[in-house]
Motif scaffolding. Structure first.
Motif, PDB file in Angstrom:
ATOM      1  N   LEU A 124       0.801  -1.201   0.079  1.00  0.00           N
ATOM      2  CA  LEU A 124       0.113   0.138   0.099  1.00  0.00           C
ATOM      3  C   LEU A 124       0.944   1.314   0.053  1.00  0.00           C
ATOM      4  CD1 LEU A 124      -2.808   1.476   0.038  1.00  0.00           C
ATOM      5  CD2 LEU A 124      -2.609   1.325   2.626  1.00  0.00           C
ATOM      6  N   SER A 125       1.775   1.394   0.935  1.00  0.00           N
ATOM      7  CA  SER A 125       2.400   2.755   1.037  1.00  0.00           C
ATOM      8  C   SER A 125       3.347   2.701  -0.406  1.00  0.00           C
ATOM      9  CB  SER A 125       3.596   2.500   2.252  1.00  0.00           C
ATOM     10  OG  SER A 125       4.273   1.471   2.047  1.00  0.00           O
ATOM     11  N   TYR A 126       3.762   1.607  -1.214  1.00  0.00           N
ATOM     12  CA  TYR A 126       4.597   2.086  -2.057  1.00  0.00           C
ATOM     13  C   TYR A 126       3.945   2.582  -3.247  1.00  0.00           C
ATOM     14  CZ  TYR A 126       7.749  -1.164   0.602  1.00  0.00           C
ATOM     15  OH  TYR A 126       8.377  -1.631   1.990  1.00  0.00           O
ATOM     16  N   TYR A 127       2.532   1.854  -3.257  1.00  0.00           N
ATOM     17  CA  TYR A 127       1.643   2.385  -4.262  1.00  0.00           C
ATOM     18  C   TYR A 127       1.004   3.857  -3.988  1.00  0.00           C
ATOM     19  CZ  TYR A 127       0.795  -2.203  -6.787  1.00  0.00           C
ATOM     20  OH  TYR A 127       1.229  -3.297  -7.293  1.00  0.00           O
ATOM     21  N   LEU A 128       0.963   4.207  -3.038  1.00  0.00           N
ATOM     22  CA  LEU A 128       0.473   5.694  -2.716  1.00  0.00           C
ATOM     23  C   LEU A 128       1.630   6.414  -2.999  1.00  0.00           C
ATOM     24  CD1 LEU A 128      -1.337   5.253   0.680  1.00  0.00           C
ATOM     25  CD2 LEU A 128      -2.285   5.320  -1.507  1.00  0.00           C
ATOM     26  N   GLY A 129       2.884   6.079  -2.780  1.00  0.00           N
ATOM     27  CA  GLY A 129       4.058   7.180  -2.963  1.00  0.00           C
ATOM     28  C   GLY A 129       4.274   7.100  -4.490  1.00  0.00           C
ATOM     29  N   ALA A 130       4.282   6.011  -5.162  1.00  0.00           N
ATOM     30  CA  ALA A 130       4.299   5.913  -6.466  1.00  0.00           C
ATOM     31  C   ALA A 130       3.209   6.755  -7.326  1.00  0.00           C
ATOM     32  CB  ALA A 130       4.199   4.518  -7.096  1.00  0.00           C
ATOM     33  N   ALA A 131       2.147   6.718  -7.016  1.00  0.00           N
ATOM     34  CA  ALA A 131       0.801   7.571  -7.589  1.00  0.00           C
ATOM     35  C   ALA A 131       1.184   8.999  -7.332  1.00  0.00           C
ATOM     36  CB  ALA A 131      -0.153   7.053  -6.635  1.00  0.00           C
ATOM     37  N   ARG A 132       1.519   9.533  -6.086  1.00  0.00           N
ATOM     38  CA  ARG A 132       1.871  10.746  -5.779  1.00  0.00           C
ATOM     39  C   ARG A 132       3.122  11.381  -6.857  1.00  0.00           C
ATOM     40  NH1 ARG A 132       0.724  14.314  -1.900  1.00  0.00           N
ATOM     41  NH2 ARG A 132      -0.139  12.558  -0.755  1.00  0.00           N
ATOM     42  N   ALA A 133       4.281  10.300  -6.921  1.00  0.00           N
ATOM     43  CA  ALA A 133       5.360  10.828  -7.804  1.00  0.00           C
ATOM     44  C   ALA A 133       4.672  10.810  -9.229  1.00  0.00           C
ATOM     45  CB  ALA A 133       6.427   9.641  -7.721  1.00  0.00           C
ATOM     46  N   ALA A 134       3.973   9.812  -9.676  1.00  0.00           N
ATOM     47  CA  ALA A 134       3.256   9.976 -11.143  1.00  0.00           C
ATOM     48  C   ALA A 134       2.548  11.353 -11.092  1.00  0.00           C
ATOM     49  CB  ALA A 134       2.782   8.782 -11.276  1.00  0.00           C
ATOM     50  N   HIS A 135       1.593  11.664 -10.260  1.00  0.00           N
ATOM     51  CA  HIS A 135       0.803  12.957 -10.446  1.00  0.00           C
ATOM     52  C   HIS A 135       1.717  14.059 -10.425  1.00  0.00           C
ATOM     53  CE1 HIS A 135      -1.799  16.226  -8.922  1.00  0.00           C
ATOM     54  NE2 HIS A 135      -0.893  16.401  -8.288  1.00  0.00           N
ATOM     55  N   GLN A 136       3.075  14.299  -9.754  1.00  0.00           N
ATOM     56  CA  GLN A 136       3.815  15.314  -9.881  1.00  0.00           C
ATOM     57  C   GLN A 136       4.384  15.370 -11.317  1.00  0.00           C
ATOM     58  OE1 GLN A 136       4.257  17.540  -7.524  1.00  0.00           O
ATOM     59  NE2 GLN A 136       3.171  16.660  -5.854  1.00  0.00           N
ATOM     60  N   LEU A 137       4.781  14.244 -11.879  1.00  0.00           N
ATOM     61  CA  LEU A 137       5.039  14.242 -13.211  1.00  0.00           C
ATOM     62  C   LEU A 137       4.072  14.793 -14.275  1.00  0.00           C
ATOM     63  CD1 LEU A 137       7.487  10.972 -13.089  1.00  0.00           C
ATOM     64  CD2 LEU A 137       8.177  13.259 -13.018  1.00  0.00           C
ATOM     65  N   GLY A 138       2.893  14.828 -13.848  1.00  0.00           N
ATOM     66  CA  GLY A 138       1.827  15.057 -14.737  1.00  0.00           C
ATOM     67  C   GLY A 138       1.146  13.882 -15.499  1.00  0.00           C
ATOM     68  N   GLN A 139       1.508  12.835 -15.040  1.00  0.00           N
ATOM     69  CA  GLN A 139       1.001  11.290 -15.495  1.00  0.00           C
ATOM     70  C   GLN A 139       0.038  10.812 -14.742  1.00  0.00           C
ATOM     71  OE1 GLN A 139       4.451   8.601 -15.398  1.00  0.00           O
ATOM     72  NE2 GLN A 139       5.599  10.083 -16.565  1.00  0.00           N
ATOM     73  N   TYR A 140      -1.441  11.641 -14.739  1.00  0.00           N
ATOM     74  CA  TYR A 140      -2.541  11.605 -14.034  1.00  0.00           C
ATOM     75  C   TYR A 140      -3.081  10.301 -14.190  1.00  0.00           C
ATOM     76  CZ  TYR A 140      -1.950  16.526 -13.520  1.00  0.00           C
ATOM     77  OH  TYR A 140      -1.533  17.881 -13.303  1.00  0.00           O
ATOM     78  N   ALA A 141      -3.070   9.729 -15.480  1.00  0.00           N
ATOM     79  CA  ALA A 141      -3.700   8.350 -15.844  1.00  0.00           C
ATOM     80  C   ALA A 141      -2.788   7.114 -14.978  1.00  0.00           C
ATOM     81  CB  ALA A 141      -3.607   8.032 -17.311  1.00  0.00           C
ATOM     82  N   ASP A 142      -1.628   7.347 -15.038  1.00  0.00           N
ATOM     83  CA  ASP A 142      -0.591   6.433 -14.662  1.00  0.00           C
ATOM     84  C   ASP A 142      -1.110   6.466 -13.009  1.00  0.00           C
ATOM     85  OD1 ASP A 142       0.197   5.528 -16.948  1.00  0.00           O
ATOM     86  OD2 ASP A 142       2.043   6.748 -16.587  1.00  0.00           O
ATOM     87  N   SER A 143      -0.936   7.874 -12.364  1.00  0.00           N
ATOM     88  CA  SER A 143      -1.347   7.882 -10.973  1.00  0.00           C
ATOM     89  C   SER A 143      -2.494   7.097 -10.696  1.00  0.00           C
ATOM     90  CB  SER A 143      -1.235   9.241 -10.595  1.00  0.00           C
ATOM     91  OG  SER A 143      -1.632   9.647  -9.441  1.00  0.00           O
ATOM     92  N   ASP A 144      -3.569   7.424 -11.255  1.00  0.00           N
ATOM     93  CA  ASP A 144      -4.984   6.638 -11.023  1.00  0.00           C
ATOM     94  C   ASP A 144      -4.713   5.092 -11.264  1.00  0.00           C
ATOM     95  OD1 ASP A 144      -6.008   9.193 -10.826  1.00  0.00           O
ATOM     96  OD2 ASP A 144      -7.145   9.314 -12.433  1.00  0.00           O
ATOM     97  N   ASP A 145      -4.096   4.704 -12.270  1.00  0.00           N
ATOM     98  CA  ASP A 145      -3.977   3.244 -12.328  1.00  0.00           C
ATOM     99  C   ASP A 145      -3.189   2.680 -11.184  1.00  0.00           C
ATOM    100  OD1 ASP A 145      -4.154   0.935 -14.033  1.00  0.00           O
ATOM    101  OD2 ASP A 145      -1.846   0.972 -13.858  1.00  0.00           O
ATOM    102  N   LEU A 146      -2.207   3.380 -10.608  1.00  0.00           N
ATOM    103  CA  LEU A 146      -1.416   2.585  -9.582  1.00  0.00           C
ATOM    104  C   LEU A 146      -2.257   2.795  -8.138  1.00  0.00           C
ATOM    105  CD1 LEU A 146       1.625   4.828  -9.774  1.00  0.00           C
ATOM    106  CD2 LEU A 146       1.531   2.341  -9.994  1.00  0.00           C
TER     107      LEU A 146
END
Length: 416
Positions: A124-146
């Protein structure tokens, strides 16, 4: 467990020594005899030879098991795709991923945390962190997928995932989507403080005052906010509600007035005693053409709760009976003779009633206590009407100078 093993070993040694002392001499005289016969197999030896054979067999078995274990371990060390190396890589990736996330290296954080999530039983914690990183990169679809992958791996963590999802949606400006996410969570977790807190911030940000007022009872019941903060939030919500009510039904003043009056009546009685809210309501009434109602409201309020800001507003209103309005204001002057705002109001009321001499006296008196731009302007208009243009121009210039100083505007250069 190690202590128990050592204790058992010591007991065995003590028992062996005692047995040797007690039975060693008799056994030395009788070597014993062991016979094992099974079908065509026959084994004969002395007792001590048999004991020695058993010890040798046990030692051989132990050495074989130890060799196999060392072989497997060495194979894991040599094989880069072994579970040992996978666990080590996952551990390193998790540590480096969170470090990258904290330091703002979003691409590296995304790569490392996704790798750690793939090899962790609790990702869980890894997915949440990865989603936040993808959001910061502007990769919103990848963030939601994570976040979706996190929900599939750990469905019991739905609330935590939804809270982060709503936070990221708000950061992207997806207000409607964030609201939907939080409302679903509120239906499933109606008393959770983080859900209520995020809803409060969302309603405040979007200026949805009606929804915020509906949320206030839960915020108060769950003690999400302190008493002072909650009171300020309630006052702010009602202020916004009154302002919105007066702006509805553009072009239809009567409909807007009805909505405004309904909002005022729905407001708790305690809020009716707040000068700020009374001022907002009276100003909205004035803008909608209900000056008589606004004047009556302020007159009754000021009898019990004197407030300088409301007194200034009172002077801008034209009530149904100008004489009674002026008489009420002059009654307040007995208790507040030095209030420049009240003297300005009295001057304006006298102007409404065309009492030029009294108006001039009140406005001059107000300026002796406070040099205010509005007072200078009112007196300048009166002086112009009375024919004293020089004094009028002087007062206009003074009013502009005072206004410039309030606005921190530098004086214009003088040209010759």
């Amino acid at each position: 467990m190690k202590r128990i093993y050592w204790l058992l070993l010591i007991l065995a040694v003590v028992a062996a020594v005692a047995s040797l002392v007690l039975f060693g001499l008799p056994l030395a005289e009788h070597k014993g005899y062991v016979l094992i016969a099974f079908q065509g197999f026959r084994y004969e030896s002395s007792l001590w030879a048999f004991v020695a054979l058993v010890l040798v067999v046990w030692l051989l078995v132990y050495l074989v098991r130890l060799s196999l274990r060392l072989l497997v371990t060495s194979g894991g060390l040599l094989n880069p795709w072994s579970s040992l190396h996978n666990r080590r890589r996952a551990r390193v990736a998790s540590q480096q991923g969170f470090l990258d996330l904290a330091e703002g290296r979003w691409a590296r954080a995304l790569r490392h945390l996704k790798q750690a999530a793939d090899h962790s039983p609790q990702p869980l914690s890894y997915y949440l962190g990865a989603a936040r990183a993808a959001h910061q990169l502007g990769q919103y679809a990848d963030s939601d997928d994570l976040l979706e992958q996190a929900l599939n791996r750990q469905p019991q963590a739905e609330l935590a995932i939804a809270l982060q999802h709503a936070e990221l949606q708000l950061a992207r400006g997806q207000t409607a989507e964030a609201l939907e996410t939080l409302q679903v969570m509120r239906s499933r977790h109606p008393h959770h403080h983080l859900v209520l807190r995020q809803l409060q911030q969302l309603y405040l940000q979007s200026e949805d005052w009606s929804a915020l007022l509906g949320l206030l009872p839960d915020l108060r019941k769950e003690k999400i906010l302190g008493n002072a903060e909650l009171s300020e939030l309630e006052r702010q919500a009602w202020r916004g509600r009154l302002l919105q009510a007066g702006q509805q039904e553009e072009g239809d003043a009567q409909a807007a007035l009805a909505v405004l009056q309904q909002a005022w009546q729905a407001m708790p009685a305690a809020q009716h005693k707040q000068p700020e809210l009374v001022a907002v309501y009276a100003e909205q009434l004035r803008q909608l053409g209900a000056e008589a109602e606004a004047e009556e409201l302020l007159r009754h309020f000021l009898k019990q709760h004197y407030d300088t800001a409301l007194v200034r507003l009172y002077g801008l209103l034209r009530g149904s009976d100008l004489g009674r309005q002026l008489q009420a204001a002059e009654g307040w002057l007995k208790q507040h003779p030095d209030d420049a705002g009240l003297l300005l109001t009295l001057g304006r009321l006298c102007l409404h009633s065309q009492l030029w001499g009294k108006a001039q006296d009140y406005l001059e008196s107000s300026l002796t206590f406070q040099r205010h731009p509005e007072t200078c302007t009112e007196l300048a208009r009166l002086q112009a009407q009375l024919g004293d243009l020089a004094r009028s121009n002087s007062l206009y210039q003074e009013g502009l100078s005072l206004l410039d100083s309030r606005l921190c505007t530098p004086a214009l250069p003088v040209t010759t």
